[in-house]
Design a protein around this motif. Structure first.
Motif, short mmCIF file in Angstrom:
data_model
loop_
_atom_site.label_atom_id
_atom_site.label_comp_id
_atom_site.label_asym_id
_atom_site.label_seq_id
_atom_site.Cartn_x
_atom_site.Cartn_y
_atom_site.Cartn_z
N ARG A 388 0.83 -1.20 0.00
CA ARG A 388 0.00 0.00 0.00
C ARG A 388 0.87 1.25 0.00
N ARG A 389 1.91 1.20 0.81
CA ARG A 389 2.76 2.38 0.98
C ARG A 389 3.50 2.72 -0.31
N PHE A 390 3.94 1.67 -1.01
CA PHE A 390 4.75 1.92 -2.19
C PHE A 390 3.95 1.94 -3.48
N VAL A 391 2.83 1.20 -3.50
CA VAL A 391 2.08 1.12 -4.75
C VAL A 391 1.06 2.25 -4.85
N LYS A 392 0.65 2.78 -3.68
CA LYS A 392 -0.36 3.84 -3.67
C LYS A 392 0.03 5.01 -4.58
N PRO A 393 1.25 5.57 -4.44
CA PRO A 393 1.60 6.69 -5.34
C PRO A 393 1.58 6.29 -6.80
N ILE A 394 1.93 5.04 -7.10
CA ILE A 394 1.91 4.59 -8.50
C ILE A 394 0.48 4.55 -9.00
N ASN A 395 -0.44 4.03 -8.16
CA ASN A 395 -1.85 3.97 -8.56
C ASN A 395 -2.41 5.38 -8.75
N GLU A 396 -2.02 6.29 -7.85
CA GLU A 396 -2.50 7.67 -7.98
C GLU A 396 -2.00 8.29 -9.27
N SER A 397 -0.77 7.94 -9.61
CA SER A 397 -0.20 8.45 -10.86
C SER A 397 -0.97 7.92 -12.06
N LEU A 398 -1.31 6.62 -11.99
CA LEU A 398 -2.06 6.02 -13.10
C LEU A 398 -3.45 6.65 -13.21
N ALA A 399 -4.04 6.95 -12.03
CA ALA A 399 -5.36 7.61 -12.05
C ALA A 399 -5.25 8.97 -12.72
N ALA A 400 -4.14 9.65 -12.43
CA ALA A 400 -3.92 10.96 -13.06
C ALA A 400 -3.78 10.82 -14.57
N ILE A 423 3.39 12.30 -20.72
CA ILE A 423 1.98 12.13 -21.12
C ILE A 423 1.22 13.43 -20.94
N ARG A 424 1.52 14.13 -19.80
CA ARG A 424 0.82 15.37 -19.51
C ARG A 424 1.11 16.44 -20.57
N GLU A 425 2.36 16.47 -21.02
CA GLU A 425 2.75 17.52 -21.97
C GLU A 425 2.35 17.21 -23.39
N ARG A 426 1.87 16.00 -23.63
CA ARG A 426 1.48 15.63 -24.99
C ARG A 426 0.11 16.23 -25.31
N PRO A 427 -0.16 16.68 -26.56
CA PRO A 427 -1.46 17.26 -26.90
C PRO A 427 -2.57 16.25 -26.65
N VAL A 428 -3.70 16.77 -26.07
CA VAL A 428 -4.82 15.89 -25.75
C VAL A 428 -5.41 15.31 -27.03
N GLY A 429 -5.70 14.06 -27.06
CA GLY A 429 -6.37 13.44 -28.20
C GLY A 429 -5.48 13.17 -29.38
N ALA A 430 -4.21 13.44 -29.24
CA ALA A 430 -3.31 13.19 -30.37
C ALA A 430 -3.28 11.72 -30.71
N LEU A 431 -3.33 11.43 -31.98
CA LEU A 431 -3.32 10.05 -32.43
C LEU A 431 -2.12 9.84 -33.33
N PRO A 432 -1.76 8.59 -33.53
CA PRO A 432 -0.69 8.32 -34.48
C PRO A 432 -1.04 8.90 -35.86
N PRO A 433 -0.07 9.39 -36.62
CA PRO A 433 -0.33 10.10 -37.88
C PRO A 433 -1.18 9.30 -38.87
N ASP A 434 -0.94 8.02 -39.06
CA ASP A 434 -1.70 7.26 -40.06
C ASP A 434 -3.16 7.12 -39.67
N VAL A 435 -3.43 6.96 -38.34
CA VAL A 435 -4.83 6.84 -37.87
C VAL A 435 -5.56 8.16 -38.09
N GLU A 436 -4.87 9.23 -37.77
CA GLU A 436 -5.47 10.55 -37.94
C GLU A 436 -5.87 10.78 -39.41
N ALA A 437 -5.00 10.37 -40.32
CA ALA A 437 -5.29 10.55 -41.75
C ALA A 437 -6.51 9.73 -42.17
N ARG A 438 -6.59 8.53 -41.64
CA ARG A 438 -7.73 7.67 -41.98
C ARG A 438 -9.04 8.29 -41.49
N LEU A 439 -9.01 8.81 -40.25
CA LEU A 439 -10.24 9.40 -39.69
C LEU A 439 -10.65 10.64 -40.49
#
Lengths: 519, 123
Positions: A388-400, A423-439
């Motif tokens: 709990r002591r060591f995994v809790k911060p990891i879980n909180e990070s994953l929740a973030a 991950i935080r600094e990456r643009p929200v919703g960014a997708l791999p280039p080929d997927v974006e082109a298909r959409l």
């Protein structure tokens, strides 16, 4: 080490390498593993072997018992020899003063009484100094040679302690067990209730041999009479007999000390231990048999051992087993440098009751079992707390990362914090280039749909299937099929399943609205 | 849609078989459902009791066939969103903005392709 200490005390304070944490985890796990192995070995008796512990305790106690008995017998022999020498000198002096030969004492009770009074002093002083319950001397004369058993009767003085208690000898009362009545009265000594004027030496095993043999050294002629019933009493005693020599070296009788059952029992109390009370025995051992009827028993608290029967001796790996078929005892024995009147060596024996030890053994095993279970529970609790002591911060990070919280959370682990930052600094919703082109292409093609086709697409986006469309759109199934063919062709898909994949992809990116907004 | 079709269908059943029909509101062509034979067709009830039983059976089987006929009709008939009439696939056009019947298309000067025509082409 400082980084490890910080990781333990404050996992949130600063980021630490995952390597440090892993080192801490593994170090803890290694400690727990070692502790678990030790616990299992203890429970199995590999490290804590009750039999081995008992053997060790018996060894120590046996050494003490042997030393005590050996010293006691040596001391009594020394006192006996010294007393014999004094009595010999006094006898010579008395006879010289009287001017009579030794044999003239026969049939002369008055002179015998006078002699006994004279010999009382060395007897009494030795009784006070020696570790014994009684003391005696007898001379090869009798006050009445006409009696049928006159050959066995010997004039002499036999003093005993009465009402023995575990206190010092000087506080005990001395009584006259054998001796001339005049001598006792003159010495103001109380008479024993089984008093007799003379000793019947026939009842003292081996005494005849001592009284008649010719020896140069008194110690050589001394003898331990085997445990026997005291003359006319219910008590059992062991007697040390030392010959009395006159000035010419002729044996004129014998003297000695008595060790009674009660005295021995009071002198050798049980020694309490975890394995049960340890008993002390002074026993004749003949091969693999311990003769209890000839044994002096120390205190027997906590056991049913009595001075009756025979114990069979069976050597074991850790201790010797003594059994009479009903009760078993565990212990050690060692032969003393003493042989009884019947030629059987005496041994110092230390025993514990087998049943008591078995109870201890079972209790010990149960305690180790209980300890192991508690240890495992403690390990589980420790594991839970640690995780709990060591995994809790990891879980909180994953929740973030999942977006469950808007707070900026640091895990305290540098690698995960770096990942979070990326991950935080990456643009929200960014997708791999080929997927974006298909959409984007799909969205453009969706703009070419007719009104009804767009309505049908909307139904599909709402989760309806092909079968539901005729009822919803109020058009024939053939019309639906035609619209579907057009939909697939215009959107560039080959099947309804492929169309659903696109719909789900748009929904997961939160871009479903793009499909129906005609540009 | 099913409710509308069921309300528009006509019963052309006899004592021997069950069948329903639906007429296109534009071209007047008659669509008939697949006929289904009454399980007791040709049998004469031996008693009044049997007759009551036959009648109950007839009603139940007719209901079943009626439901199947409605499902079948839904394959070929659409509801024009303008005039709210049931029309067959030959008289129902797929328009750019809206699907509608040929009468409404002519009135509104809309263009489209009939469903059956397109289906035949694709076939």
């Amino acid at each position: 080490m400082r980084s490890i200490r910080n990781a333990i005390h404050n996992p949130y304070a600063a980021s630490h390498s995952m390597g440090v944490r892993l080192l801490l985890y593994w170090f803890t796990m290694a400690l727990l593993l070692v502790a678990a192995i030790l616990s299992i070995l203890m429970a199995m008796g590999v490290l804590s072997h009750p039999a081995r512990q008992l053997a060790s305790a018996l060894d120590i106690q046996q050494r003490n018992t042997y030393a005590a008995l050996d010293a006691q017998m040596d001391e009594l022999t020394a006192h006996g020899v010294a007393m014999s020498e004094k009595l010999g000198r006094e006898l010579d002096a008395f006879l010289a003063a009287k001017g009579i030969p030794f044999d003239a004492l026969n049939d002369d009770p008055k002179t015998i009484a006078e002699l006994e009074k004279r010999l009382y002093a060395p007897l009494s002083s030795t009784l006070s100094a020696a570790s014994c319950s009684g003391i005696f001397f007898c001379l090869n004369v009798t006050a009445n040679t006409a009696l049928p058993n006159a050959d066995a009767l010997r004039a002499g003085l036999y003093l005993r302690y009465s009402g023995l208690q575990p206190t010092v000898a000087s506080e005990q009362d001395v009584i006259c067990f054998r001796g001339a009545a005049e001598a006792a009265r003159g010495l103001q000594i109380q008479m024993h209730n089984r008093w007799n004027p003379e000793l019947n030496t026939a009842l003292i095993p081996g005494s005849n041999k001592v009284a008649t043999s010719q020896v140069e050294r008194l110690a050589e002629g001394s003898l331990w009479a085997k445990r026997t019933e005291l003359l006319d009493t219910w008590e059992h005693v062991m007697l040390l007999c030392v010959p009395i020599l006159d000035g010419s070296g002729t044996v004129r009788g014998f003297c000695g000390m008595e060790i009674s059952d009660l005295y021995f029992s009071l002198s050798h109390d049980t020694v309490s231990s975890s394995y049960g009370n340890m008993l002390t025995l002074l026993a004749p051992i003949d091969g693999d048999k311990l003769n209890l009827s000839g044994t002096m028993l120390g205190a027997t608290n906590g056991s049913r051992l009595t001075a009756e029967g025979t114990l069979h001796i069976k050597p074991g790996k850790y201790y010797t087993i003594y059994t009479d078929g009903k009760e078993s005892y565990l212990g050690r024995h060692r032969l003393l440098d003493v042989v009884t009147s019947d030629g059987i060596p005496l041994a110092a024996v230390t025993l514990v009751t087998a049943n008591t030890f078995r109870s201890y053994e079972r209790g010990s095993q149960f305690a180790w079992f209980l300890g192991s279970v508690l240890f495992l529970l403690a390990m589980l609790v420790a594991a839970t707390v640690l995780s709990r002591r060591f995994v809790k911060p990891i879980n909180e990070s994953l929740a973030a990362v999942r977006g469950d919280t808007t707070e900026v959370v640091t895990s305290g682990i540098s690698e995960i914090d770096e990942l979070l930052t990326m991950i935080r600094e990456r643009p929200v919703g960014a997708l791999p280039p080929d997927v974006e082109a298909r959409l984007r292409g799909f969205t453009e093609r969706a703009n070419t749909l007719t009104g009804t086709e767009r309505t049908i697409l909307q139904y599909y986006m709402d989760g309806y299937t092909v079968k539901d469309i005729p009822e919803l759109a109020r058009i024939s199934a053939s019309t639906v099929k035609t619209h579907n063919r057009n939909l697939y062709r215009k959107l560039g898909v080959d099947s309804f399943d492929e169309l659903k994949v696109y719909i789900e992809l748009f929904a997961s990116c939160g871009r479903s609205g793009e499909l129906l907004n005609r540009s | 849609m099913r409710r509308i079709i069921k309300a528009s269908m006509e019963d052309i059943s006899s004592m021997e078989r069950f069948q329903f029909s639906l007429r296109c509101a534009v071209c007047g062509s008659l669509w008939e459902s697949q006929p289904a034979r009454f399980s007791k067709a040709g049998m004469q009830p031996e008693s009044e009791g049997k007759r009551v039983i036959f009648q109950a059976l007839y009603q139940r089987e007719r209901e079943d066939v009626f439901e199947r006929a409605a499902t079948e009709a839904m394959e070929y008939f659409s509801l024009c969103p303008i005039c709210k009439r049931l029309v067959c696939d030959r008289c129902f056009l797929l328009g750019e903005d809206i699907d509608l019947c040929t009468d409404c298309a002519a009135f509104l000067q809309e263009h489209g392709e009939p469903v059956e025509g397109l289906s035949a082409e694709n076939r």
